[in-house]
Design a protein around this motif. Sequence first.
Motif, PDB file in Angstrom:
ATOM      1  N   ILE A 127       0.838  -1.196   0.000  1.00 16.62           N
ATOM      2  CA  ILE A 127       0.000   0.000   0.000  1.00 16.62           C
ATOM      3  C   ILE A 127       0.872   1.245   0.000  1.00 16.62           C
ATOM      4  O   ILE A 127       0.660   2.183  -0.763  1.00 16.62           O
ATOM      5  N   VAL A 128       1.891   1.223   0.850  1.00 16.51           N
ATOM      6  CA  VAL A 128       2.780   2.381   1.003  1.00 16.51           C
ATOM      7  C   VAL A 128       3.549   2.684  -0.281  1.00 16.51           C
ATOM      8  O   VAL A 128       3.645   3.836  -0.710  1.00 16.51           O
ATOM      9  N   GLY A 129       4.101   1.647  -0.918  1.00 14.56           N
ATOM     10  CA  GLY A 129       4.891   1.856  -2.130  1.00 14.56           C
ATOM     11  C   GLY A 129       4.119   2.508  -3.255  1.00 14.56           C
ATOM     12  O   GLY A 129       4.529   3.555  -3.778  1.00 14.56           O
ATOM     13  N   PRO A 130       2.988   1.927  -3.667  1.00 15.26           N
ATOM     14  CA  PRO A 130       2.197   2.563  -4.720  1.00 15.26           C
ATOM     15  C   PRO A 130       1.726   3.964  -4.353  1.00 15.26           C
ATOM     16  O   PRO A 130       1.697   4.862  -5.204  1.00 15.26           O
ATOM     17  N   ALA A 131       1.361   4.177  -3.078  1.00 17.43           N
ATOM     18  CA  ALA A 131       0.898   5.504  -2.658  1.00 17.43           C
ATOM     19  C   ALA A 131       2.014   6.537  -2.800  1.00 17.43           C
ATOM     20  O   ALA A 131       1.790   7.664  -3.271  1.00 17.43           O
ATOM     21  N   ALA A 132       3.230   6.155  -2.421  1.00 18.97           N
ATOM     22  CA  ALA A 132       4.370   7.069  -2.534  1.00 18.97           C
ATOM     23  C   ALA A 132       4.677   7.377  -3.992  1.00 18.97           C
ATOM     24  O   ALA A 132       4.995   8.524  -4.350  1.00 18.97           O
ATOM     25  N   PHE A 133       4.580   6.377  -4.825  1.00 16.97           N
ATOM     26  CA  PHE A 133       4.867   6.548  -6.251  1.00 16.97           C
ATOM     27  C   PHE A 133       3.863   7.491  -6.911  1.00 16.97           C
ATOM     28  O   PHE A 133       4.237   8.440  -7.602  1.00 16.97           O
ATOM     29  N   HIS A 174     -12.934 -14.499  -5.260  1.00 18.75           N
ATOM     30  CA  HIS A 174     -13.263 -14.396  -6.679  1.00 18.75           C
ATOM     31  C   HIS A 174     -13.219 -12.953  -7.195  1.00 18.75           C
ATOM     32  O   HIS A 174     -12.779 -12.704  -8.312  1.00 18.75           O
ATOM     33  N   ALA A 175     -13.677 -12.016  -6.396  1.00 18.34           N
ATOM     34  CA  ALA A 175     -13.685 -10.619  -6.839  1.00 18.34           C
ATOM     35  C   ALA A 175     -12.268 -10.109  -7.061  1.00 18.34           C
ATOM     36  O   ALA A 175     -11.983  -9.445  -8.071  1.00 18.34           O
ATOM     37  N   LEU A 176     -11.371 -10.431  -6.142  1.00 16.60           N
ATOM     38  CA  LEU A 176      -9.985  -9.982  -6.273  1.00 16.60           C
ATOM     39  C   LEU A 176      -9.299 -10.673  -7.446  1.00 16.60           C
ATOM     40  O   LEU A 176      -8.517 -10.046  -8.168  1.00 16.60           O
ATOM     41  N   ALA A 177      -9.617 -11.943  -7.637  1.00 18.75           N
ATOM     42  CA  ALA A 177      -9.027 -12.681  -8.756  1.00 18.75           C
ATOM     43  C   ALA A 177      -9.507 -12.133 -10.090  1.00 18.75           C
ATOM     44  O   ALA A 177      -8.709 -11.874 -11.004  1.00 18.75           O
ATOM     45  N   TRP A 204      -4.544  -2.594  -7.879  1.00 19.18           N
ATOM     46  CA  TRP A 204      -4.754  -4.011  -7.557  1.00 19.18           C
ATOM     47  C   TRP A 204      -3.776  -4.456  -6.480  1.00 19.18           C
ATOM     48  O   TRP A 204      -4.162  -5.171  -5.539  1.00 19.18           O
ATOM     49  N   ILE A 205      -2.523  -4.043  -6.604  1.00 18.29           N
ATOM     50  CA  ILE A 205      -1.534  -4.398  -5.593  1.00 18.29           C
ATOM     51  C   ILE A 205      -1.972  -3.898  -4.222  1.00 18.29           C
ATOM     52  O   ILE A 205      -1.921  -4.622  -3.220  1.00 18.29           O
ATOM     53  N   ALA A 206      -2.436  -2.658  -4.169  1.00 21.29           N
ATOM     54  CA  ALA A 206      -2.875  -2.085  -2.901  1.00 21.29           C
ATOM     55  C   ALA A 206      -4.088  -2.832  -2.345  1.00 21.29           C
ATOM     56  O   ALA A 206      -4.188  -3.066  -1.134  1.00 21.29           O
ATOM     57  N   ALA A 207      -5.017  -3.212  -3.225  1.00 24.89           N
ATOM     58  CA  ALA A 207      -6.207  -3.940  -2.780  1.00 24.89           C
ATOM     59  C   ALA A 207      -5.829  -5.313  -2.226  1.00 24.89           C
ATOM     60  O   ALA A 207      -6.344  -5.746  -1.187  1.00 24.89           O
ATOM     61  N   ILE A 227      -4.544  -8.805   2.632  1.00 27.48           N
ATOM     62  CA  ILE A 227      -3.600  -9.587   3.429  1.00 27.48           C
ATOM     63  C   ILE A 227      -3.390  -8.939   4.793  1.00 27.48           C
ATOM     64  O   ILE A 227      -3.403  -9.606   5.836  1.00 27.48           O
ATOM     65  N   ALA A 228      -3.201  -7.624   4.795  1.00 33.09           N
ATOM     66  CA  ALA A 228      -2.927  -6.899   6.039  1.00 33.09           C
ATOM     67  C   ALA A 228      -4.063  -7.002   7.044  1.00 33.09           C
ATOM     68  O   ALA A 228      -3.844  -6.974   8.253  1.00 33.09           O
ATOM     69  N   THR A 229      -5.286  -7.124   6.548  1.00 38.12           N
ATOM     70  CA  THR A 229      -6.445  -7.231   7.438  1.00 38.12           C
ATOM     71  C   THR A 229      -6.827  -8.674   7.734  1.00 38.12           C
ATOM     72  O   THR A 229      -7.807  -8.926   8.439  1.00 38.12           O
ATOM     73  N   GLY A 230      -6.063  -9.612   7.208  1.00 40.28           N
ATOM     74  CA  GLY A 230      -6.315 -11.014   7.493  1.00 40.28           C
ATOM     75  C   GLY A 230      -7.366 -11.663   6.632  1.00 40.28           C
ATOM     76  O   GLY A 230      -7.721 -12.837   6.846  1.00 40.28           O
ATOM     77  N   ARG A 231      -7.891 -10.961   5.651  1.00 41.07           N
ATOM     78  CA  ARG A 231      -8.917 -11.551   4.786  1.00 41.07           C
ATOM     79  C   ARG A 231      -8.323 -12.582   3.842  1.00 41.07           C
ATOM     80  O   ARG A 231      -9.008 -13.510   3.405  1.00 41.07           O
ATOM     81  N   ILE A 232      -7.052 -12.422   3.494  1.00 39.24           N
ATOM     82  CA  ILE A 232      -6.336 -13.448   2.740  1.00 39.24           C
ATOM     83  C   ILE A 232      -5.355 -14.091   3.700  1.00 39.24           C
ATOM     84  O   ILE A 232      -4.477 -13.417   4.247  1.00 39.24           O
ATOM     85  N   GLY A 233      -5.534 -15.386   3.910  1.00 34.02           N
ATOM     86  CA  GLY A 233      -4.648 -16.113   4.807  1.00 34.02           C
ATOM     87  C   GLY A 233      -3.864 -17.165   4.063  1.00 34.02           C
ATOM     88  O   GLY A 233      -3.875 -17.220   2.833  1.00 34.02           O
TER      89      GLY A 233
END
Length: 212
Positions: free
Chosen positions: A17-23, A142-145, A182-185, A190-196
């Motif tokens: 999230i940080v990398g794309p936001a900085a860019f 499925h939505a993320l994929a 997409w990377i940020a999403a 992952i950061a919120t634990g929705r992808i384990g």
Amino acid sequence: MAPGGSGAVRVAAVAGIVGPAAFVAAWSIGAAVTAVDYSMIDDPISRLAAVGADTRVLMTGGFVAFGLALPVYAWSLRQLGLGAAWITAAGTGLATLAVAAAPLDHSARVDTLHGVFATIGYVTLAATPVLASRSLRRRGHHALATGGLAAAAVAAVALALTATNLPTGLFQRLGLTVGDLWIAACAAAIATGRIGPRPSGTHDREGPTGAR
């Protein structure tokens, strides 16, 4: 690994999230404050980091922040076994660092290298959601994929159009931003634990660790 991934994996994902936001912040601010005639529609982002540009430090900082963050994010993809996406995510970061190290207007040779590194970064960025899609779909995301496949298609077409006579800056920003979103999403999920981690007893075709 604990449900939702370990704390280290979640923290590493935040880099996505940080990398794309900085860019994005770097090229947005740079385009707004530069004293020269610059168009976000017609001019490439790298022009803001060219030798002699008044925004070189700012834009180079954006490149470096993105370049350092993506391999960290890639580690979280690898730890969760999301296919070979970690390889292209890390490749995007390394290619971006190479772009920063080869600024435009240094010499003809460096300009050529800059173009090569940028192309590698474009290709790996578009490939990352594609390589993660199978693993994400198998885990019910499925939505993320599906969104990743759509983002990859848009990014690939937009970035290919930067090589034509159409507005370079517009399509470059479109392609990169779609990929970055997409990377940020994915990183946020992952950061919120929705992808384990991969459910016990299942295997993706890429191999037991998803790294091959």
